[in-house]
Scaffold this active site. Structure first.
Site, mmCIF file in Angstrom:
data_model
loop_
_atom_site.group_PDB
_atom_site.id
_atom_site.type_symbol
_atom_site.label_atom_id
_atom_site.label_comp_id
_atom_site.label_asym_id
_atom_site.label_seq_id
_atom_site.Cartn_x
_atom_site.Cartn_y
_atom_site.Cartn_z
ATOM 1 N N GLY A 351 0.711 -1.279 -0.090
ATOM 2 C CA GLY A 351 -0.028 -0.097 0.013
ATOM 3 C C GLY A 351 0.879 1.240 -0.189
ATOM 4 O O GLY A 351 2.006 1.078 0.338
ATOM 5 N N ARG A 357 5.703 4.236 1.016
ATOM 6 C CA ARG A 357 5.106 2.976 0.435
ATOM 7 C C ARG A 357 5.560 1.807 1.441
ATOM 8 O O ARG A 357 6.527 1.858 2.239
ATOM 9 C CB ARG A 357 5.734 2.705 -0.901
ATOM 10 N N ASP A 469 -3.429 10.711 15.228
ATOM 11 C CA ASP A 469 -3.700 10.216 13.755
ATOM 12 C C ASP A 469 -4.576 8.832 13.788
ATOM 13 O O ASP A 469 -4.377 8.034 13.198
ATOM 14 C CB ASP A 469 -2.690 10.220 12.947
#
Length: 662
Positions: A351, A357, A469
């Site tokens: 992903g 990456r 987050d």
């Protein structure tokens, strides 16, 4: 002629000279020494640039011509006017920015009560659109704000007394030769010119723009009829207004001319000061020829030497600094990771995230399957996020946290090695309809697992770690569908009982607590807010911000609050479950979600109390009617309703990887 007659004539002639109107015209080819009314962040730089905002977030700046101008002639009829100016916008990021800037004709030069961000320093939530504002503005806007009906994140609009445009169009111009429309980017870091012309006979405002090297197109970009008499009445100031949101941006005016009752004087674009970060000019052909010839022998010799001696060493070269000795977990060699991922080939790609990456790898020595995150060296925040992640989770261990096994550093590459999670990220199961639907019990298990990980970070480790987050895409599922919280690239660590002193807003739009827009200070309560939105995401199978077929944006929190008010809160549960859940249990979970996403930080439960609620050890309190205000507060914080096709979703640094805020 007698002396008395001569004196009478001279006196009368002098009186006519005094009574004749002044020439309402000025030109600034650069602003060095210009007499302007400046406030906020506005200033004239040493190079002669008029800088409206200096890159500081959530501030505003204004610059007006020093003299007030009369816009009405005799019999209260409006006068025509024309202006031309050259502007430039420099954002911290290439594709997102704070709101742009506006040319303003205003009855007053005092905008002290106006707000920054989406209000561009022109109005506030209470008076936006009121006729008492008395201003005409031409906005060059780089942010989409659904509250004002913005059409795109790259548009020009004509506004009267507020931020909702009377008419707007995408930035660009019509080619005089072909008539074709040419798009222009307001964020391309180059200067462009704008012309604003008002015809008193037709009450028509015409806006035209073009790149600096293109003459003024004959066809205007957009036009609107404006009753200038009712807007500004008689006398008014002319100038510029701009503000910043949560993205660091600078707004410049390079030159400006203005004239009443005629066309604005042309600007001398050859004399303009340059923008601070323009692309370097090409070197001369002579330099390109002479320099390689003069140094060819030396360069060739050095190149051959470097290639022969250092080729293999540089292929696997790594870096190591002092802080790594104290904080770093196990260090992998780049060579091992290169071979483990088959050279980081696309077939091993798991992903692409906000900071790089992720590849699947098999360690050569042990055969262990791992995930290797390769942080992009193009990311300006890359090193800081890498250090944050190593420092934050290099030493912690918990069954519901993705375990950091080790790391590696090269000159332009940063790599983190994790346990491999066979089932990938949670958001695939929530939003990819080709994946199996998570059962209600599996969703409860995910919520409990993530709550347990946050409790460990906030309370049970030797220091406090704010994740900052928490969202579905940062939750990974192992082979047994147990949830683990990962991606600590934005984490902040501090000692128990101390203040984290966070000053920058970071996180993802839709998960940001309302108070972050005002204080910029992350806390356990702001993590709990994000966890509350995450729970809603899991229970409802919807993203925090969604868009309908008409392009309108909606907050998931707001939808669930409406169901709660109507007594139908369980209708918000993911319809793909087809009612296969316990109603009382679903009502409990959704109510807990709304408590965690309460607009007031003091009203949110702590993570330990949340665990007690989930374990059934403590009864859940009733939900306060204060949630009626949650939609407005969250919208004010997020600044921007995201356009998912054009804006990234994560904000960090001043804000890293985000959308700007209007």
């Amino acid at each position: 002629m007698s002396v008395i007659s001569l004196l009478f004539f001279l006196t009368l002639h002098h009186g006519f000279l005094l009574a004749s109107p002044a020439v309402d015209q000025f030109t600034f080819d650069g602003f060095a020494g210009a007499n302007l009314l400046l406030d906020g962040t506005a200033e004239v730089t040493a190079d002669g640039l008029l800088m409206l905002t200096n890159g500081t977030t959530l501030l505003k700046g204004h610059a007006f011509y020093s003299s007030i101008l009369r816009f009405h002639a005799a019999a209260s009829t409006p006068r025509s006017f024309s202006t031309a100016f050259v502007f430039g916008i420099l954002s911290e990021y290439a594709d997102i920015s704070s709101p742009g800037l506006a040319f303003v004709v205003s009855k007053s030069s005092n905008f002290s009560t106006a707000l920054q961000s989406q209000y561009m320093g022109l109005a506030n939530a209470a008076n936006n659109g009121n006729a008492s504002n008395h201003f005409l503005a031409v906005e060059l806007d780089t942010v989409v704000n659904a509250e004002f009906g913005d059409m795109s994140g790259n548009h020009v609009g004509i506004n009267v007394d507020g931020l909702k445009s009377v008419v707007a169009d995408n930035a660009g111009y019509y080619d005089d030769g072909t008539g074709a429309f040419r798009n222009m980017s307001l964020l391309n870091r180059t200067a462009a010119q704008v012309w604003v012309d008002f015809d008193a006979l037709t009450s028509l405002v015409n806006i035209t723009m073009a790149p600096l090297e293109v003459p003024k197109p004959k066809r205007p970009l957009l036009s609107a009829t404006v009753n200038l008499l009712s807007v500004i009445q008689d006398e008014a100031y002319v100038g510029f207004s701009s503000s910043t949101g949560v993205v660091s941006s600078r707004h410049y005016v390079l030159a400006w001319s203005f004239r009443m009752d005629g066309l604005a004087p042309p600007l001398n674009t050859q004399k303009l000061p340059g923008l601070p970060f323009t692309i370097p000019k090409r070197s001369s052909k002579m330099l390109k020829i002479l320099l390689p010839i003069a140094s060819a022998a030396l360069v060739l010799a050095l190149a051959i030497t470097v290639i022969v001696i250092d080729r293999r060493r540089r292929k696997y070269a790594e870096l190591k600094e002092d802080w790594e000795t104290e904080f770093g977990p196990h260090r992998f060699s780049y060579k091992d990771l290169f071979h483990a991922t088959n050279g980081f080939c696309d077939e091993r790609l798991l992903g692409i995230g906000g900071f790089g990456r992720v590849y699947k790898g098999v360690l050569p020595a042990s055969g262990t399957v791992v995930a290797v995150k390769k942080v992009s060296h193009e990311s300006r925040q890359g090193m800081r996020e890498f250090i944050s992640e190593v420092v934050s989770i290099g030493q912690i261990r918990h069954r519901n946290l993705v375990r950091l096994l080790g790391y590696c550093r090269r000159k332009r590459e940063l790599l983190l090695v994790y346990d491999h999670m066979p089932n990938g990220s949670l958001d695939k199961f929530l939003y990819d309809h080709s994946m199996p639907v998570l059962s209600w019990s599996q969703r409860l298990g995910v919520i409990s697992d993530v709550a347990s990980s946050v409790l460990y970070l906030h309370e049970d480790w030797e220091k406090v770690i704010l994740h900052r987050d928490i969202k579905a895409s940062n939750v990974l599922l192992d082979a047994d569908m147990n949830a683990r919280l990962g991606d600590f690239g934005l984490a902040r660590m501090y000692d128990h009982g101390t203040d984290p002193h966070t000053t920058h807003v970071v996180g993802t739009m839709g998960y940001l607590a309302p108070e972050l827009g005002h204080t910029g200070k992350a806390s356990k309560a702001s993590d709990v807010f994000a966890f509350g939105v995450f729970m809603l995401e899991v229970a409802c199978g919807r993203r925090p911000i969604s868009q309908d077929e008409h392009g309108d944006h909606f907050l998931l929190v707001d939808r669930v609050v409406e169901h709660w008010r109507e007594g139908t809160i369980t209708d918000a549960v993911d319809p793909r479950l087809r009612g296969d859940f316990a109603v009382q249990e679903a009502s409990f979970v959704l109510t807990l979600c709304l408590l965690c996403s309460h607009p007031l930080p003091s009203a949110r439960p702590g993570i330990r109390q949340i665990m007690q609620f989930l374990d059934g050890n403590t009864p859940l309190p009733e939900l306060s009617e204060a949630h009626r205000s949650v939609n407005m507060l969250v919208l004010m914080q997020n600044q921007v309703v995201l356009n998912s096709h054009s804006l990234p979703s994560t904000v960090a640094g001043n804000i890293s990887d985000i959308p700007g805020a209007r």
